[in-house]
Design an enzyme around this catalytic site. Sequence first.
Site, PDB file in Angstrom:
ATOM      1  N   CYS A   1     103.530  68.167  18.939  1.00 15.54           N
ATOM      2  CA  CYS A   1     102.545  67.085  18.812  1.00 15.54           C
ATOM      3  C   CYS A   1     103.169  65.726  18.542  1.00 15.54           C
ATOM      4  O   CYS A   1     102.503  64.699  18.677  1.00 15.54           O
ATOM      5  CB  CYS A   1     101.542  67.416  17.711  1.00 15.54           C
ATOM      6  SG  CYS A   1     102.298  67.696  16.095  1.00 15.54           S
TER       7      CYS A   1
ATOM      8  N   ASN B   1     103.194  76.148  19.569  1.00 13.93           N
ATOM      9  CA  ASN B   1     104.407  76.428  18.781  1.00 13.93           C
ATOM     10  C   ASN B   1     104.133  77.621  17.878  1.00 13.93           C
ATOM     11  O   ASN B   1     104.194  77.507  16.652  1.00 13.93           O
ATOM     12  CB  ASN B   1     104.781  75.204  17.941  1.00 13.93           C
ATOM     13  CG  ASN B   1     104.912  73.937  18.764  1.00 13.93           C
ATOM     14  OD1 ASN B   1     105.840  73.776  19.539  1.00 13.93           O
ATOM     15  ND2 ASN B   1     103.944  73.035  18.605  1.00 13.93           N
TER      16      ASN B   1
ATOM     17  N   PRO C   1      99.040  77.547  16.121  1.00 11.41           N
ATOM     18  CA  PRO C   1      98.646  77.171  17.477  1.00 11.41           C
ATOM     19  C   PRO C   1      99.320  78.012  18.555  1.00 11.41           C
ATOM     20  O   PRO C   1     100.270  78.760  18.293  1.00 11.41           O
ATOM     21  CB  PRO C   1      99.114  75.722  17.562  1.00 11.41           C
ATOM     22  CG  PRO C   1     100.385  75.733  16.754  1.00 11.41           C
ATOM     23  CD  PRO C   1     100.134  76.701  15.622  1.00 11.41           C
TER      24      PRO C   1
END
Length: 534
Positions: free
Chosen positions: A268, A137, A134
């Site tokens: 998350c 991160n 992602p």
Amino acid sequence: MSRADAAAGPGDRTGSEAGGLDLDLRSRQEARDRAVAAREAQRAFAWASQEQTDRVCAAMAQAACAAAPRLARLAQEETGYGVAAHKQVKDEFASRDVWDSIADVPTVGVLRRDDARGLMDIGWPVGVIAALTPSTNPVSTAIFKVLVGVKARNAVIVAPHPAARRCSAEVVRLMAEAGEAAGMPRGLIACLEHVSLAGSQELMGHYATSLILATGGPGMVRAAHSTGKPAIGVGPGNVPVWVDRSADVGKAARDLVDSKAFDSSVICATEQTVVADAPIAGELRAAMADHGAHWVDAAGSEALARTLFRPDGAIDPGTVGKTPQQLAALAGLTVPAHARILVADLAGVGRAHPLSREKLTTVLGFMVADGWRAGCERAIELLRFGGDGHSLVIHARDEEVVEAFGLEKPAFRIVVNTWGTLGAIGATTGVMPSMTLAPGGLGGSVVSDNITVHHLLNVKRVATATAAPPAQARAPATAEAGAAAPADARGTSGAGGAGDRAEGPDEATVREVVRRVVAALGDEAATTDRGGPP
């Protein structure tokens, strides 16, 4: 991992915006080349010893950890998300702590013997892993996936989010250089540098790819699961926090603010909405404010909701990983310079209350419930609104309350009296250190664990006989009870009836038929030899 990665982040480019079809074609060709090269390298590395494998992984972990400060700055500058100093903490965790957690795990040769059961387990690699990473991160996730993949003697190809392609390519380059110096075959790990959706799809569907490990937006995770390849995908985390009347309220307040402010809330497992037990709600609010939480009024909440979320509920990537001051400027608000997070009171959960969604930025929801049973219901509502199966945080000293939440909540990581951000990934708790947190079947994943080397390792089982087959298994086939009887055992229904057994020809008739067939074949052969029709 988040809706942020489903949208185009800073620095993102589509094929039409960056060379049209040329970028897509370059990206697809690079994916093919990387996949084929990785398969060849993996076939060679599959015969590495445990000592050789561990030497390669240790060298890569050390190189990544040493470069963590520079890589953290690079990621923050490229994506515009978060805080460089906090990214350094994550990068060091993903290299040092993750490696420490798997260094002694056997992955080569005979893993276990169970003489009593006659079993022997043998480690075997999966093959080539397509590792989607992602923008939130990027470096820490790439480090983690390379280490857990190569530890099991797999090849790993990182497919980064376009907004983080440079920092992702750099960390993979450093790790490849260190690994190859320690004996790793060239091409065993790689990173796509011409990044496009078409290239990522080509990599996921390529014949050389064995498994997809997807950390990213919902769209990319769904795409990974729809390729027909084995895939491990993670879902979003809309993490609720229950602060019980038995909690150490001062510590809970400090942990909440520190965790939500960490890297501007891009992990998350970060806390998203606090549900405070009514008797301590006022005390908690005051303590949070003392640590840098700034409450916005109703108009400010509406302005933040409009700024953060698009009409379809997706978060605007321009608001991800931002400080309260940056968000205030975007929303037209005024907040004090000392504010570390913004807090909005919520009247409910769901589409009518946008700030009850996952917010990968420094905005936290706040609700009050009277008693743990009411808090339990609120927590379930929040999890079902975009966080099923992911994570939950509890601050409580009453063990019965902790156990009740553990038994009843649809979350597979329930962290107690610590930060959600660092607790769920295993930095401040005993769960397996990981940068990919699977939400189980509730969240659309095949597993519910913190992903680690075990999930990327196939195991062969050699099983020696421990018992003889039962005697009945050797018995000859006979008529089963209730089955139709053989024809000669059936009763008749009268002359010419349906139950009569048809009589076969006698021996003399059979011989006469055979004689005639042989004679006819002889005549045909003679005709052919004389040049007649074949």
